[in-house]
Each structure stands twice: as C-alpha cells, then as structure tokens.
Design a protein around this motif. Structure first.
Motif, short mmCIF file in Angstrom:
data_model
loop_
_atom_site.label_atom_id
_atom_site.label_comp_id
_atom_site.label_asym_id
_atom_site.label_seq_id
_atom_site.Cartn_x
_atom_site.Cartn_y
_atom_site.Cartn_z
N ASP A 88 12.87 61.85 4.12
CA ASP A 88 13.56 60.56 4.02
C ASP A 88 14.24 60.21 5.34
OD1 ASP A 88 15.75 62.28 4.03
OD2 ASP A 88 16.32 61.90 1.96
N MET A 90 14.81 57.86 8.61
CA MET A 90 14.14 56.95 9.53
C MET A 90 12.69 57.38 9.77
SD MET A 90 17.39 56.41 12.11
CE MET A 90 16.65 55.06 13.03
N VAL A 91 11.89 57.28 8.70
CA VAL A 91 10.48 57.65 8.76
C VAL A 91 9.63 56.56 8.13
CG1 VAL A 91 10.91 60.13 8.78
CG2 VAL A 91 10.64 58.95 6.60
N ASP A 92 8.37 56.49 8.54
CA ASP A 92 7.46 55.51 7.97
C ASP A 92 6.91 55.92 6.62
OD1 ASP A 92 7.70 53.91 10.26
OD2 ASP A 92 6.04 54.96 11.27
N ASN A 93 6.77 57.23 6.43
CA ASN A 93 6.12 57.74 5.23
C ASN A 93 7.06 58.63 4.43
OD1 ASN A 93 3.47 56.58 5.93
ND2 ASN A 93 3.50 58.10 7.58
N ALA A 94 8.16 58.02 3.99
CA ALA A 94 9.12 58.75 3.17
C ALA A 94 8.50 59.09 1.82
CB ALA A 94 10.38 57.92 2.98
N ASN A 137 5.02 63.83 13.41
CA ASN A 137 4.06 62.76 13.73
C ASN A 137 3.38 62.26 12.46
OD1 ASN A 137 4.52 62.71 16.51
ND2 ASN A 137 3.03 64.33 16.90
N GLY A 140 5.73 60.01 10.54
CA GLY A 140 6.02 58.77 11.24
C GLY A 140 7.48 58.56 11.56
N GLN A 142 10.57 56.87 13.09
CA GLN A 142 10.87 55.50 13.48
C GLN A 142 11.70 55.44 14.76
OE1 GLN A 142 12.75 53.63 10.11
NE2 GLN A 142 10.84 53.57 8.92
N SER A 143 11.57 54.34 15.46
CA SER A 143 12.35 54.11 16.67
C SER A 143 13.84 54.15 16.34
CB SER A 143 11.99 52.74 17.27
OG SER A 143 12.80 52.45 18.38
#
Length: 299
Positions: A88, A90-94, A137, A140, A142-143
C-alpha cells in the motif's frame, strides 16, 4: 543462480549451517534479538557444525518469546500457509499479494553475504532470494515516494511473545528508497538452498548486508511506500541506541559497547575477534548513498 554480488566470498567462507541457526548460543546474557542479526566479515577457517539439537533449540525471535530456546519451541506455530503481503501507500499496484505472486517472474539468486549483528558478532550466510528492487518495480513506486516501510506478521494465537507484549508489535522497519532499490538489498526466501526456517523469518525476510541485523526484518506481511521516514521498532524502543540508518560503522560505538570489532560465530566463546569493516565490507558499493551525511549523527 550465482551472483556478481558474492564478490570475494565463496562457500569456503560460509558460516556452517549449524552455527548460523545456532548463532545465539554464545550470546547468553547479551542484548535480545530485536537488536539482533546482522552481518559480518568472512570466516578464515571451517568450523565444526553444531549438533542438530543446537540448531533447533537455540534461536531468537521475540514474537515467540524472549528465551533463547523459545523460538525452537514455539515458532512451529507460525502459520505460513496462504501467506499474504499487503502492499500500500504510494504505489501503482496496491493490494494483497500471495508470497508466490509477489516474487513471480523475478530471478532468484544465491547471495553469500557478510552478516554483522549490532551485538558485535558476525557470520557469513548464503541467502536465496530476489532483489527487493525487483519487487518495488513490479508494484510501481509512485513519484514522491522516499521510504519503504515494512511490518512483521502478528498472529496472537500463535505468537506467545505477542500475547505477552514483550515489544510494541507489529515489529516495524524501514529503508530510504534508494537503499531499498540498491541491488545488494535482498528479499530472502531461504538459506542454504532450503526454504526459510520459521525461526529465521519464514517465508520471506529482508536482508541489507551493510546494516546491522535488526534492520533485516522477518516474516514480512506489509510493504508501504511513503514520503515520510517511517517509525522503526528498536528506534521507538530506544532511539539513543538504535538509529534509523543503523549502518555498520566501526567508528561509532553503541552506547554500551564498541563496534570496532566483532566475534566470529562458530569458534566458541573464545573465538578470536576481527576488525569490523565500514559498511560491513560493502563500502565501495554503498558509501555514495550517504555522501554529505554525518554518519555519527545519522547513525
């Protein structure tokens, strides 16, 4: 699969499996496991393995009690079936991943690493696992994310130490993102080519070979990406003794003992001491991560 990161270490340097699993035998009366396992310099000789009884009856994992024989007696209760890891922040694929899903498609390697404990003992360990950077990676990052936080499993019905609240559980650890992405940082799934034993952090644990061992959190169930420095268990317990970074540094003593040298596990209580290397011998690889930092202040 062998790895370029084994550097000059070979199987001739590896701490015997018995001595690794029995590493606490010489530590009676010392600080407990939470300030426990990290890496140390190569052994210069083969050591006589400890007995099977030693291997299975002497270890530390505070979730299973504070006594040296408690994990061997109690860690069998750890339920690793259908293990889930929550990802969970700041990730794209939580989401919630199985152990297999999280490492699927990543290359498993054997890494023979120095392992130095904050308690000033050391060994060489052959880990199996995948680079943590590969997992990050995959999910994902996040910035804006700057840190990776981890939590250990809490199974009150199976963990007597949790029931007794011997620490503020869940056990928590964290790394700066660049530390986590460094190719030396391993998500270990086994030792000696075998699945990770329960008392050593099954089914997966972190290994950061240039840091003191308590940074290498066991039995991970949560990975969180964040822009804030996360709280870590031993820093919360005693910030004066256990900093967030916890890099192996022979020039910065623990408040209660020197870190300038360490004892190699496997040679008995009177085994000789060796000088501790900066960053546990990985200075060439990781020193640039800390350019401009005062490592006596950011210990």
């Amino acid at each position: 699969m062998a790895s370029r990161w084994n550097k000059d270490l070979t199987w001739n340097d590896v701490t015997p499996k018995a001595a690794f699993l029995n590493r606490r035998q010489i530590m009676a009366g010392a600080v407990g496991l939470g300030a426990a396992s990290i890496a140390g310099p190569a052994l210069s000789q083969e050591l006589e393995p400890n007995s099977f009884e030693d291997i299975t009856s002497y270890n530390n994992f505070y979730e299973f009690g504070t006594g040296k024989s408690d994990p061997a007696k109690n860690a069998h209760a750890l339920d690793t079936l259908d293990w889930k890891i929550t990802v969970d922040g700041m990730v794209d694929n939580a989401g919630e991943y199985t152990f297999a899903e999280l490492i699927e498609g990543l290359t498993e390697e054997e890494r023979i690493y120095r392992f130095r404990c904050v308690e000033a003992w050391a060994m060489i360990v052959p880990w199996n696992g995948v680079e943590l950077g590969g997992i990050l990676n995959k999910i994902g990052v996040q910035s804006g994310a700057k840190y990776v936080a981890f939590e250990t499993a809490v199974q009150p019905e199976n963990m007597i130490g949790v029931q007794r609240r011997v620490l503020d559980f869940p056990y928590r650890e964290g790394l700066r993102l660049d530390e986590a992405m460094h190719p030396l940082t391993l998500m270990a799934t086994g030792i000696y080519g075998e699945p990770m034993p329960n008392q050593n952090g099954a089914p997966m644990r972190l290994v950061v070979p240039w840091k003191y061992g308590f940074k290498s959190i066991k039995s991970i169930v949560r990975i969180t990406l964040t822009d804030q420095e996360p709280p870590t268990s031993w820093n919360m317990q005693n910030a004066r003794e256990y900093g967030f970074y916890s890099n192996v540094n022979p020039q910065v003593s623990h408040p209660r003992w020197s870190q300038a040298s360490h004892r190699l596990i496997g040679g008995g209580l009177f085994n000789r001491r060796e000088d501790t290397l900066m960053f546990n011998g990985y200075e060439t690889e990781v020193a640039s991560l800390y350019d401009g930092m005062d490592l006596s202040e950011k210990f």
